[in-house]
Design an enzyme around this catalytic site. Structure first.
Site, PDB file in Angstrom:
ATOM      1  N   LYS A   1      35.117  48.010  36.350  1.00  0.00           N
ATOM      2  CA  LYS A   1      33.884  47.234  36.204  1.00  0.00           C
ATOM      3  C   LYS A   1      32.655  48.130  36.142  1.00  0.00           C
ATOM      4  CE  LYS A   1      36.402  43.611  36.927  1.00  0.00           C
ATOM      5  NZ  LYS A   1      36.441  42.267  36.417  1.00  0.00           N
TER       6      LYS A   1
HETATM    7  C1  LIG Z   1      41.443  45.998  39.236  1.00  0.00           C
HETATM    8  C2  LIG Z   1      41.397  44.904  38.236  1.00  0.00           C
HETATM    9  N1  LIG Z   1      42.339  44.870  37.293  1.00  0.00           N
HETATM   10  C3  LIG Z   1      42.352  43.898  36.365  1.00  0.00           C
HETATM   11  C4  LIG Z   1      41.419  42.889  36.366  1.00  0.00           C
HETATM   12  C5  LIG Z   1      41.469  41.841  35.298  1.00  0.00           C
HETATM   13  O1  LIG Z   1      40.487  42.074  34.326  1.00  0.00           O
HETATM   14  P1  LIG Z   1      39.911  40.891  33.466  1.00  0.00           P
HETATM   15  O2  LIG Z   1      39.341  39.906  34.426  1.00  0.00           O
HETATM   16  O3  LIG Z   1      38.864  41.511  32.611  1.00  0.00           O
HETATM   17  O4  LIG Z   1      41.045  40.319  32.708  1.00  0.00           O
HETATM   18  C6  LIG Z   1      40.415  42.890  37.342  1.00  0.00           C
HETATM   19  C7  LIG Z   1      39.365  41.845  37.426  1.00  0.00           C
HETATM   20  O5  LIG Z   1      38.662  41.527  36.579  1.00  0.00           O
HETATM   21  C8  LIG Z   1      40.396  43.932  38.284  1.00  0.00           C
HETATM   22  O6  LIG Z   1      39.432  43.997  39.191  1.00  0.00           O
HETATM   23  N1  LIG Z   2      38.763  40.236  38.795  1.00  0.00           N
HETATM   24  C1  LIG Z   2      37.393  39.980  38.656  1.00  0.00           C
HETATM   25  C2  LIG Z   2      37.085  38.538  38.451  1.00  0.00           C
HETATM   26  C3  LIG Z   2      35.786  38.366  37.736  1.00  0.00           C
HETATM   27  O1  LIG Z   2      35.908  38.899  36.468  1.00  0.00           O
HETATM   28  P1  LIG Z   2      34.735  39.205  35.465  1.00  0.00           P
HETATM   29  O2  LIG Z   2      35.263  40.317  34.650  1.00  0.00           O
HETATM   30  O3  LIG Z   2      34.498  37.962  34.710  1.00  0.00           O
HETATM   31  O4  LIG Z   2      33.522  39.601  36.220  1.00  0.00           O
HETATM   32  C4  LIG Z   2      36.626  40.624  39.791  1.00  0.00           C
HETATM   33  O5  LIG Z   2      36.878  41.764  40.055  1.00  0.00           O
HETATM   34  O6  LIG Z   2      35.777  40.026  40.404  1.00  0.00           O
END
Ligand SMILES: Cc1ncc(COP(=O)(O)O)c(C=O)c1O
Ligand SMILES: N[C@@H](CCOP(=O)(O)O)C(=O)O
Length: 465
Positions: A112
């Site tokens: 993120k």
């Molecule tokens: C460590 C981790 N892996 C995978 C995901 C999944 O990613 P996305 O929500 O973009 O599908 C998340 C949360 O978003 C995460 O925090």
């Molecule tokens: N797994 C995510 C959930 C929120 O996802 P987002 O990519 O829409 O912000 C988290 O880490 O909070």
């Protein structure tokens, strides 16, 4: 570049407006009105560029004239200067055809950071010429919250209210959020699941009076700028592995469908992606949707991969809209049906369109632990449980062996120390860059997953626009 809503009824926005907006007023998600196209020569020209220069080249068409190239480069240099690896998102080889793309070298140890470090700077830049105070409302299963708080803490003209499901994030994730005492940071632990938190956030945007009064904005992947910044590492990795001359496949641990949608965008822009593998845990709505067209929710099961314990995947709507011929009215009808019944079937066009690029796999706890052990014993890599879900799906995939297969490593193993220790017997140490996390005091309020309770708390602590 102009941005349109998946539900067809919101006025188009430019890049600056879409960055500050969040959810569209018609309840849809914004996306570019057309995909920029990169020729094979333009992709070849990315070879040897630094991460920052790749980011500038890939994002420029999306940013349009909201920032000139020097300004965009300056923001990228600042954002990615906070990463602890010179390559920002390095590739690590696992065996003769498999790779990990390490996306966790940012300040909060998860992918993120790649988008949110930039988004924090974009907010600051765009707010500097406006007489507006923004209120960011977000939902997190742990990683978005910590990365967004790091990116927004202490910035002028913006408050952040972050909702997380109480007791369902790891200790490290929780502390990364609750130990930040900047006055513009507000943590709310809700008595419910991530889906409940996300539904509350969407309901706040739908309440036009509340959304207008507090100038609501988003840091979740409903914000287009989040996805734009994630497109970059698909280009960066693929070019290093031989694109445009050689296609590359990616396996993506998936929850809210943001990360893998960024891969889809890269493919639409011309990057030769052989396959995007959507790896889910036992909360498998996306696996069912992509393999049989059944997008219906069930109970969320708590797993060792809490960031993927999601049923309603926000960004899936963007994919369905694009695959369904970009018909906003039809998309609105399909989503209203889903919102009413918690179930829908993909159309033949959507299912057939997805099949050309996507594959999907449902990975249970045993397969996840096995992948973690394989990475450790065969390749000397300690990986986190989410990355292990991606790796398990990659190892099970039926793909041309000549195609390099990259698993996105989405979090540092130290964020999920208990699960890693259970699977491998080794407890990862916290990297020095997260500091004395366990010695700091915490600040957070607990609230029921109730719209009235949460909005009353926000109204009492936020600054009206
Ligand atoms: C460590 C981790 N892996 C995978 C995901 C999944 O990613 P996305 O929500 O973009 O599908 C998340 C949360 O978003 C995460 O925090
Ligand atoms: N797994 C995510 C959930 C929120 O996802 P987002 O990519 O829409 O912000 C988290 O880490 O909070």
């Amino acid at each position: 570049m102009r941005y349109i809503s998946t539900r067809g009824a919101a006025p188009p926005l430019d890049f600056e407006q879409v960055t500050l907006a969040g959810l569209a007023p018609d309840g849809g998600l914004y996306l570019p009105e057309r995909w920029p196209s990169f020729s094979a020569d333009a992709i070849a020209a990315l070879a040897g560029l630094s991460y920052v220069d790749t980011a500038v080249a890939v994002m420029k068409p999306f940013v349009g004239d909201a920032l000139d190239e020097d300004a965009l480069r300056a923001l990228c240099t600042q954002a990615y200067g906070r990463f602890s690896h010179a390559a920002v998102t390095p590739l690590v080889q696992l065996d003769e055809r498999q790779w990990l793309l390490e996306l966790f070298h940012g300040p909060t140890l998860a992918f993120k950071d790649v988008a949110l470090q930039l988004l924090g700077l974009l907010f600051e830049r765009f707010l500097s010429n406006r007489d507006t105070h923004l209120t960011i409302v977000g939902a997190t299963s742990g990683d978005t919250g910590s990365a967004a708080i790091d990116a927004i803490a202490g910035r002028a003209k913006v408050d952040i209210f972050m909702l997380h499901p109480e007791g369902r994030v790891s200790d490290v994730q929780r502390r990364q959020m609750t130990t930040v005492f900047a006055p513009n940071v507000h943590n709310i632990a809700i008595d419910g699941s991530f889906d409940d938190a996300q539904a509350l956030v969407k309901a706040m945007f739908a309440d036009r009076d509340f959304a207008g009064r507090f100038a609501l904005s988003a840091v979740n992947s409903i914000n287009w700028a989040r996805l734009m910044a994630q497109v970059v590492y698909y280009f960066y990795a693929a070019v290093r592995l031989g694109a445009p001359g050689r296609p590359v496949a990616f396996s993506v641990p998936t929850g809210n469908f943001g990360d893998v949608f960024a891969g889809y965008v890269a493919a639409k822009m011309g990057l030769p992606i052989a396959r995007l593998i959507v790896a889910t845990n036992v909360n498998d709505i996306l696996y069912r949707a992509l393999s049989s067209g059944d997008y219906s929710t069930g109970e969320v099961t708590a797993t060792a991969t809490p960031s993927m314990d999601i049923q309603v995947s926000s960004n899936f709507e963007r994919l369905l809209f694009d695959l369904g011929g970009r018909d906003g009215q039809a998309m609105a009808a399909q989503m209203h049906g889903f919102e009413a019944t918690k179930a829908m079937r993909l159309t033949d066009g959507q299912l057939g369109g997805a099949a050309g690029l996507f594959a999907s796999a449902r990975i249970d706890a045993d397969d996840m632990a096995l992948a973690m052990r394989w990475a450790s014993e065969a390749a000397g890599q300690v990986i986190d449980p989410h990355s292990a879900v991606g790796l398990a799906a990659a190892r099970a995939a039926d793909l041309d062996p000549a195609v390099p297969l990259v698993t996105l490593a989405t979090a540092h193993s130290a964020k999920f120390r208990d699960a890693v220790e259970r699977a491998t017997g080794n407890r990862p140490a916290l990297p020095a860059r997260v500091g004395d996390l366990f010695a700091r005091a915490e600040r957070c309020v607990s609230l029921p997953a109730d719209f009235g309770a949460v909005t009353a708390h926000i109204a009492a602590h936020a600054t009206p626009r």
